[in-house]
Write a protein that holds these residues in place. Structure first.
Motif, PDB file in Angstrom:
ATOM      1  N   GLY A  15       0.829  -1.194   0.000  1.00 22.93           N
ATOM      2  CA  GLY A  15       0.000   0.000   0.000  1.00 22.93           C
ATOM      3  C   GLY A  15       0.862   1.242   0.000  1.00 22.93           C
ATOM      4  N   SER A 196      -3.616   0.861 -10.301  1.00 22.09           N
ATOM      5  CA  SER A 196      -4.218   1.197  -9.007  1.00 22.09           C
ATOM      6  C   SER A 196      -5.119   0.060  -8.576  1.00 22.09           C
ATOM      7  CB  SER A 196      -5.033   2.487  -9.130  1.00 22.09           C
ATOM      8  OG  SER A 196      -5.698   2.774  -7.921  1.00 22.09           O
ATOM      9  N   ARG A 197      -5.451   0.051  -7.289  1.00 26.20           N
ATOM     10  CA  ARG A 197      -6.477  -0.884  -6.827  1.00 26.20           C
ATOM     11  C   ARG A 197      -7.793  -0.577  -7.531  1.00 26.20           C
ATOM     12  NH1 ARG A 197      -8.406  -1.652  -1.589  1.00 26.20           N
ATOM     13  NH2 ARG A 197      -8.738  -3.810  -2.167  1.00 26.20           N
ATOM     14  N   GLY A 227      -4.046  -4.066 -11.543  1.00 30.20           N
ATOM     15  CA  GLY A 227      -4.345  -4.127 -10.123  1.00 30.20           C
ATOM     16  C   GLY A 227      -5.577  -4.963  -9.853  1.00 30.20           C
ATOM     17  N   GLY A 229      -8.870  -5.754  -6.874  1.00 29.31           N
ATOM     18  CA  GLY A 229      -9.698  -5.005  -5.940  1.00 29.31           C
ATOM     19  C   GLY A 229     -11.158  -5.388  -6.033  1.00 29.31           C
ATOM     20  N   ARG A 232     -13.688  -5.083  -9.360  1.00 29.82           N
ATOM     21  CA  ARG A 232     -13.415  -5.687 -10.665  1.00 29.82           C
ATOM     22  C   ARG A 232     -14.674  -6.193 -11.361  1.00 29.82           C
ATOM     23  NH1 ARG A 232      -8.618  -9.714 -12.775  1.00 29.82           N
ATOM     24  NH2 ARG A 232      -9.621 -10.280 -14.738  1.00 29.82           N
ATOM     25  N   ALA A 253      -4.087  -8.461  -9.661  1.00 28.62           N
ATOM     26  CA  ALA A 253      -3.088  -7.886  -8.765  1.00 28.62           C
ATOM     27  C   ALA A 253      -1.680  -8.150  -9.290  1.00 28.62           C
ATOM     28  CB  ALA A 253      -3.254  -8.458  -7.367  1.00 28.62           C
TER      29      ALA A 253
END
Length: 373
Positions: A15, A196-197, A227, A229, A232, A253
């Motif tokens: 993070g 990014s997430r 990424g 999260g 999605r 990820a």
């Protein structure tokens, strides 16, 4: 003069705060970290050049027990300087650590403290944190504007800007993007990447909604969402319903150490981040935007919170209304159809990051705040 860093956010967890705290530790010559327990910690800690003490819990809170344990470690290692990796809530231990011998206390703020500043009970706690510390830091001008009114006048006057740096030895032009393109079958096509997430605040849905307009001008353009999260599934459904699923790629990820080549794979970096929940969920800064600039990419960024600090509008990229897919599409197509302009913006961004966003300068500020000479 040993520095004790007390933080809930530390690798191997991934993070922005974890990276920030870990990188600042490298700028201190004598440091000990007190942090939470997490999977894979023993192997990670053994590779570090400084000691790490893990609490028995996976979430550090300023309880009486944790405070006692932190005091014991502080006194055992002879630390008289303390850094709280995130001011809220761990900074509530500040007065106890001061009584136990801490001569200087610096509490880092990142973005969630803006929520504390706007909520009555939390606002009072944030004021206590500010009074107990010698300095509260802020990552952006916007964050400081939000947090300072919640503090006492004295604490507000002691605030200092302490931004993350960018490791330009990791993020640089041609740092592996061609290999990523080859592996994903994206050789020779225009690529716009968002790294990014996958969460609503980052604005990947705005990019998907913008994509029909992008394809109308650049028919072979691909949107690469890097990424994982919780958003999605919603984003995949949106791409399908918008008719652009063939032009949107999800990588899932990606480990932190593997991120630079994915940034480098882009022709344009785009993250139309936005403020949500009535202003309580903003983008505090957006270090990934600066990493993209370091990799020589022009950026398109949402105008949210402290995000404007990460782009020089019209010089290194563009700020856009994050709720306006048309605006995002306009800037993206402008860059994809004018490679000379895109290249010039990317070069300007790297020069700017190299000059003003270094970990060495951030470390120097922290050492000054801790009165380390």
């Amino acid at each position: 003069m040993t520095v004790l860093v007390v933080t809930n956010d530390f690798p191997p967890r991934q993070g922005g705060i974890e990276t920030f705290v870990r990188s600042l530790c490298d700028e201190l010559s004598d440091v000990v970290v007190y942090t939470s327990r997490t999977s894979g910690a023993a192997q990670y800690d053994s590779s570090l050049p400084f000691p790490v003490v893990r609490d028995r819990t996976s979430m550090l809170l300023p309880t009486a027990r944790v405070t006692r344990d932190v005091v014991r470690v502080m006194q055992r290692v002879g630390a008289d300087r303390v850094v709280f990796g995130a001011a809220a809530p761990l900074g509530l231990m500040g007065s106890s650590l001061r009584k136990a011998g801490a001569r200087r206390i610096v509490a880092l703020t990142h973005g969630h403290e803006t929520w504390w500043a706007g909520t009555p009970g939390a606002r009072r706690a944030l004021r206590r944190i500010g009074d107990a510390a010698d300095t509260l830091t802020s990552v952006s001008a916007w964050c400081e504007e939000q947090i300072a009114p919640a503090l006492s006048p004295d604490a507000a006057a002691r605030m200092r800007r302490l931004t993350p740096g960018v490791d330009t030895s990791r993020f640089f032009p041609d740092c592996g993007g061609e290999q990523v393109r080859k592996g994903l079958g994206l050789e020779g096509v225009p690529v716009v990447a968002c790294v990014s997430r996958l969460v609503a605040r980052k604005g990947q849905d705005t990019l998907i909604q913008a994509w029909p307009r992008v394809l109308a001008v650049v028919p072979d353009a691909v949107l690469l969402l890097v990424g994982g999260g919780p958003d999605r599934a919603r984003l995949e459904e949106l791409a399908l319903s918008t008719g652009v699923s063939h032009a949107v790629r999800f990588t899932g990820a990606v480990p932190w150490e593997d991120v630079p080549p994915y940034v480098d794979a882009a022709d344009v970096f785009a993250m139309p981040c936005r403020t949500r929940r009535f202003g309580l969920e903003p983008e505090a800064l957006g270090i990934v935007t600066l990493e993209a600039s370091a990799a020589g990419k022009p950026v398109v960024v949402g105008d949210s919170g402290g995000a404007p600090d990460t782009v020089r509008h019209g010089e290194t990229g563009y700020l856009v209304d994050p709720y306006n897919p048309v605006a995002a599409a306009l800037r993206i197509t402008e860059l994809l159809t004018d490679p000379a302009r895109a290249k010039a913006m990317g070069e300007a961004g790297r020069t700017w990051v190299q000059a003003e966003w270094t970990w060495s300068s951030s470390g120097q500020i922290l050492r000054e705040l801790l009165d380390l000479r």
